[in-house]
Design a protein around this motif. Sequence first.
Motif, short mmCIF file in Angstrom:
data_model
loop_
_atom_site.label_atom_id
_atom_site.label_comp_id
_atom_site.label_asym_id
_atom_site.label_seq_id
_atom_site.Cartn_x
_atom_site.Cartn_y
_atom_site.Cartn_z
N SER A 31 0.82 -1.22 0.00
CA SER A 31 0.00 0.00 0.00
C SER A 31 0.85 1.27 0.00
O SER A 31 0.53 2.24 -0.68
N ASP A 35 0.91 4.14 -3.05
CA ASP A 35 0.70 5.56 -2.79
C ASP A 35 1.88 6.38 -3.29
O ASP A 35 1.68 7.41 -3.95
N ARG A 38 1.94 6.42 -7.04
CA ARG A 38 0.59 6.58 -7.60
C ARG A 38 0.33 5.49 -8.66
O ARG A 38 -0.06 5.75 -9.79
N ASP A 83 -5.46 -0.14 2.92
CA ASP A 83 -5.16 0.84 1.87
C ASP A 83 -6.34 1.80 1.79
O ASP A 83 -7.43 1.40 1.37
N SER A 85 -7.12 4.22 -0.18
CA SER A 85 -7.72 4.41 -1.50
C SER A 85 -8.59 3.23 -1.88
O SER A 85 -9.71 3.40 -2.39
N GLN A 200 -5.41 10.00 -0.85
CA GLN A 200 -6.31 9.10 -1.59
C GLN A 200 -5.92 9.10 -3.07
O GLN A 200 -6.76 9.21 -3.97
N ARG A 201 -4.64 8.93 -3.31
CA ARG A 201 -4.06 9.22 -4.62
C ARG A 201 -4.46 8.23 -5.71
O ARG A 201 -4.40 8.56 -6.90
N ARG A 360 1.28 9.02 4.44
CA ARG A 360 0.08 8.75 3.64
C ARG A 360 -1.18 8.70 4.51
O ARG A 360 -2.28 9.03 4.03
N ASN A 364 -4.22 10.91 3.47
CA ASN A 364 -5.47 10.23 3.10
C ASN A 364 -6.63 10.74 3.94
O ASN A 364 -7.72 11.04 3.43
#
Length: 397
Positions: A31, A35, A38, A83, A85, A200-201, A360, A364
């Motif tokens: 994860s 991130d 990306r 994760d 995202s 939240q890329r 992150r 996020n």
Amino acid sequence: MTLSHHVAVITSDEQALIVASDLADDLRRDSAQRDRERRLPLPELDVFSRSGLWGISVPKAYGGAGVSNVTLAKVIALIAEADGSLGQIPQNHFYALEVLRVNGSPEQQQRLYAEVLAGQRFGNALAELGTKTAHDRVTSLTRDGDGFRINGRKFYATGALYAQRIPTSVVDENGIQQLAFVPHDSTGLTVIDDWSGFGQRTTGSGSVVFDNVWVAAQDVIPFQSAFERPTTVGPLAQILHAAIDTGIARAAFEDALHFVRTKTRPWIDSGNDNATEDPLTLKSFGHLSIRLHAAEALLERSGEFLDRAQADSNAQTVAAASIAVAEVRALSTEISLAAGSTLFELAGSQATLAEHGLDRHWRNARVHTLHDPVRWKYHAVGNYYLNDENPPLRGTI
């Protein structure tokens, strides 16, 4: 984009939680790298889809598990912990399924539920930039023979990049909002990967452009009416957001524990040999853990309120569910931000090194918690208890 093969069909709440826990262990592994680079999680989403978890809210009458909202929220929190995202990508998928449940015809439910159980993912194209408020819509739906044409541009289209259908909010010729379940390969539909948020890329929350896109009448479901009577569409969307933030908070907390145990040095004034013995560090971890456990408990409680409102939707049950969800949204917002930030205070300068990717969690949380302002959650909750005022039905509370 091909559909996933050999999609499992989950049949119970217990099975859903076991599958989600096992899947989260796999998704957690890379994860930080996803991130940092990306890297769009296409292979991970394929595994996620084949797990059967995207179909767990399909009612039992249509072949799904029809899990409780307590279970649904726990599943999303587990994935978001692994994760952030990946935890958010299915949010609007489940939201669209709730609109389908409360407003779809039996034929639409039968057909679209079957697609989901076969592995299809639904994204979203709801929000628009440049309108007077965040809830205004100008994307148009105009009659064309036995179907319609859609014209407009959307943003914050989380999941659209990965979806087989893109549920799209549109305004018809009478000024009424509808929800069109548009196939992703429709002529004139363009999904643009232009999401540049610092958190939240990999959610794919970019733009969707509709240039005279044709959609069949059978794929258009009433939308506005879901907020003109008491339904659970709004609180269902909100509990998923709360679950995402709660999962992110749990991830930040667990990473803070691990880092302090294994890498952090004690502050010289503490008089201790180990960072884990520092009394001020212990106090801070205690403060974080209490609020995190409170958020997790409120998440479960709000799921119970939502289950009751789904079973019997009226002004009272829907208002109570909306307020219960607003309470966990308020706390999950605060603890996700606090855990992501306090992590560095407790872990020390080493924790800021890029190779750890610990930033992150705060990024996020900061991006996701901007979905709608937490200050209005407190307003709604206070107004409910003090003045017996039910929250608005539009679904933002």
